[in-house]
Design a protein around this motif. Structure first.
Motif, PDB file in Angstrom:
ATOM      1  N   ASP A 108       5.847   0.165  -6.262  1.00  0.00           N
ATOM      2  CA  ASP A 108       6.101   1.790  -6.141  1.00  0.00           C
ATOM      3  C   ASP A 108       4.717   2.343  -6.976  1.00  0.00           C
ATOM      4  N   ILE A 109       4.551   3.451  -7.044  1.00  0.00           N
ATOM      5  CA  ILE A 109       3.723   4.158  -7.714  1.00  0.00           C
ATOM      6  C   ILE A 109       4.279   5.489  -7.757  1.00  0.00           C
ATOM      7  N   ASN A 110       4.221   6.263  -8.948  1.00  0.00           N
ATOM      8  CA  ASN A 110       4.544   7.825  -9.100  1.00  0.00           C
ATOM      9  C   ASN A 110       3.541   8.889  -8.625  1.00  0.00           C
ATOM     10  N   ASP A 111       4.236   9.912  -8.201  1.00  0.00           N
ATOM     11  CA  ASP A 111       3.212  10.892  -7.724  1.00  0.00           C
ATOM     12  C   ASP A 111       1.875  11.402  -8.580  1.00  0.00           C
ATOM     13  N   ARG A 160       0.937  -0.929   0.024  1.00  0.00           N
ATOM     14  CA  ARG A 160       0.061  -0.070  -0.032  1.00  0.00           C
ATOM     15  C   ARG A 160       0.804   1.370  -0.044  1.00  0.00           C
ATOM     16  N   VAL A 161       0.236   2.300  -0.444  1.00  0.00           N
ATOM     17  CA  VAL A 161       1.073   3.537  -0.485  1.00  0.00           C
ATOM     18  C   VAL A 161       0.446   4.441   0.447  1.00  0.00           C
ATOM     19  N   GLN A 162       1.115   5.114   1.348  1.00  0.00           N
ATOM     20  CA  GLN A 162       0.484   5.927   2.423  1.00  0.00           C
ATOM     21  C   GLN A 162       1.362   7.508   2.037  1.00  0.00           C
ATOM     22  N   PHE A 163       0.488   8.425   2.027  1.00  0.00           N
ATOM     23  CA  PHE A 163       0.948   9.853   1.560  1.00  0.00           C
ATOM     24  C   PHE A 163      -0.077  10.767   1.936  1.00  0.00           C
ATOM     25  N   LYS A 213       5.148   6.838   1.343  1.00  0.00           N
ATOM     26  CA  LYS A 213       5.631   5.643   1.897  1.00  0.00           C
ATOM     27  C   LYS A 213       5.152   4.456   1.456  1.00  0.00           C
ATOM     28  N   ILE A 214       5.776   3.643   1.096  1.00  0.00           N
ATOM     29  CA  ILE A 214       5.324   2.271   0.650  1.00  0.00           C
ATOM     30  C   ILE A 214       5.291   1.433   1.843  1.00  0.00           C
ATOM     31  N   ILE A 215       4.482   0.661   2.026  1.00  0.00           N
ATOM     32  CA  ILE A 215       4.110  -0.042   3.427  1.00  0.00           C
ATOM     33  C   ILE A 215       3.492  -1.385   2.901  1.00  0.00           C
ATOM     34  N   ILE A 216       3.943  -2.574   3.743  1.00  0.00           N
ATOM     35  CA  ILE A 216       3.494  -3.694   3.448  1.00  0.00           C
ATOM     36  C   ILE A 216       2.253  -4.056   4.499  1.00  0.00           C
TER      37      ILE A 216
END
Length: 75
Positions: A31-34, A4-7, A59-62
């Motif tokens: 990953d994923i870009n902005d 997951r991505v947290q932002f 931040k990429i999280i598991i």
């Protein structure tokens, strides 16, 4: 492995005003870009007249996926 991505995000509107918030989204891959994140937020919230957008503190999280990934939703 689920990622997951947290932002944090900030969006300005062309007619004035802005929106900011924090989000945590499922992703496919590592990953994923902005640009993709900002596009997802705008489309998912059905925002109109969007000017500048910014992604911060990414931040990429598991963590186990909670819903359909954004990569699949953008197709």
């Amino acid at each position: 492995m689920d990622k997951r991505v947290q932002f944090d995000f900030y969006i300005e509107f062309t007619k004035g005003g802005s929106l900011q918030g924090q989000e945590r989204l499922d992703i496919d891959g590592d990953d994923i870009n902005d640009e993709e994140l900002a596009k997802y937020i705008v489309e998912d919230m059905r925002l109109l007249m969007v000017g500048e957008d910014r992604i911060h503190n990414k931040k990429i999280i598991i963590e186990k996926h909670k819903r359909k990934s954004i990569d699949k939703k953008l197709e």
